[in-house]
Design an enzyme around this catalytic site. Structure first.
Site, PDB file in Angstrom:
ATOM      1  N   HIS A   1       0.853  -1.196   0.000  1.00 20.87           N
ATOM      2  CA  HIS A   1       0.000   0.000   0.000  1.00 20.87           C
ATOM      3  C   HIS A   1       0.886   1.243   0.000  1.00 20.87           C
ATOM      4  O   HIS A   1       1.953   1.242   0.612  1.00 20.87           O
ATOM      5  CB  HIS A   1      -0.937  -0.007   1.220  1.00 20.87           C
ATOM      6  CG  HIS A   1      -1.969   1.056   1.132  1.00 20.87           C
ATOM      7  ND1 HIS A   1      -1.719   2.360   1.495  1.00 20.87           N
ATOM      8  CD2 HIS A   1      -3.247   1.023   0.683  1.00 20.87           C
ATOM      9  CE1 HIS A   1      -2.812   3.082   1.262  1.00 20.87           C
ATOM     10  NE2 HIS A   1      -3.749   2.295   0.781  1.00 20.87           N
TER      11      HIS A   1
ATOM     12  N   GLU B   1      -3.932   2.107  -7.441  1.00 24.95           N
ATOM     13  CA  GLU B   1      -4.283   3.183  -6.513  1.00 24.95           C
ATOM     14  C   GLU B   1      -3.375   4.387  -6.750  1.00 24.95           C
ATOM     15  O   GLU B   1      -2.309   4.499  -6.133  1.00 24.95           O
ATOM     16  CB  GLU B   1      -4.099   2.706  -5.063  1.00 24.95           C
ATOM     17  CG  GLU B   1      -5.019   1.594  -4.658  1.00 24.95           C
ATOM     18  CD  GLU B   1      -5.345   1.656  -3.165  1.00 24.95           C
ATOM     19  OE1 GLU B   1      -6.534   1.652  -2.826  1.00 24.95           O
ATOM     20  OE2 GLU B   1      -4.403   1.743  -2.354  1.00 24.95           O
TER      21      GLU B   1
END
Ligand code: PGA
Length: 248
Positions: free
Chosen positions: A92, A162
């Site tokens: 992430h 993302e």
């Protein structure tokens, strides 16, 4: 679709976590796969109690590259697997911002696969530039993960696109469906270097970055994504149910 809730550190009590698990249970009867990624200690509570409703799965937000043993403070893949955790988010941008490198991400992906945990690998550029150098950033993130894996393992990875510039904002500032569609095609084309075309078509690509009730349906319809990785909008039970229902 695969709908992954990234609770980040927003959810910090078992009471709030229970309310969200219940909300997921209430909308889990449809065709979507619902995955919840709580902070690690909460993961422990739900896995241990078997408190997760049918059709709902748990993911770790991250885990350690340590195998086990003398590694104080680390949460290992073996431990997660033993607790019945089926997925883990890996790489992430909030982990990468704390120093995680492409190589560490790749090592975690290989480790997850070797322990039977499905990796959800986050990729994404910090910003867009007119020369499209950000595409190189994505290619490198994909290559570092897929290159070392066997062909069979490459087909077991899930990617979450993302773009960092779209994370933690609002639907109005998120990516547009057309733009996302282009990115999904680009990412899928990049896979074709590492797996046969038929497999490249099947690797799931999720989108994350300010997915909210206001944009989830249009992003789903106009972009060819296979699901979403949702942060802030996934941690309120009412909003969460609205998000899942918006996908039909
Ligand atoms: P956001 O977060 O939905 O709050 O933008 C998404 C993510 O970082 O996974």
């Amino acid at each position: 679709m695969l709908i992954v809730s990234n609770w980040k550190a927003y959810v910090d009590s078992s009471k709030d976590a229970l309310a969200l698990v219940k909300a997921a249970g209430a909308v889990a009867q449809g065709e979507h796969t619902l995955v919840l990624a709580p902070p690690a200690p909460l993961l422990g509570i739900f896995a241990a109690k078997g408190a997760v409703p049918k059709g709902v799965y748990l993911a770790a937000q991250d885990f350690s590259n340590a195998e086990g043993g003398a590694a104080t403070g680390e949460t290992t893949a073996v431990l997660l697997k033993g607790m019945g955790i089926t997925y883990s988010v890996i790489g992430h941008s909030e982990r990468r911002a704390r120093g995680e490198t492409n190589e560490e991400v790749a090592a975690k992906v290989a480790r997850a696969l070797s322990h039977g945990i499905t990796p959800i690998v986050c990729i994404g550029e910090p910003e867009r530039d007119a020369e499209a150098q950000y595409l190189g950033t994505l290619r490198e993130q994909i290559a570092t993960v897929l290159e070392p894996l066997s062909k069979a393992d490459r087909a077991r990875v899930i990617f979450a696109y993302e773009p960092i510039w779209a994370i933690g904002k609002s639907a109005a500032e998120s990516i547009q469906p057309d733009d996302l569609h282009e990115m999904v095609l680009y990412i899928r084309k990049s896979f074709a270097q590492y797996v046969p075309e038929s497999a490249a078509l099947k690797i799931p690509i999720l989108y994350g970055g300010s997915v909210e009730p206001a944009n989830i349906a249009s992003l789903a319809q106009g972009s060819a994504v296979d699901g979403f990785l949702i942060g802030h909008a996934s941690v309120d039970p009412v909003t969460y149910r609205t998000l899942v229902k918006a996908l039909g």
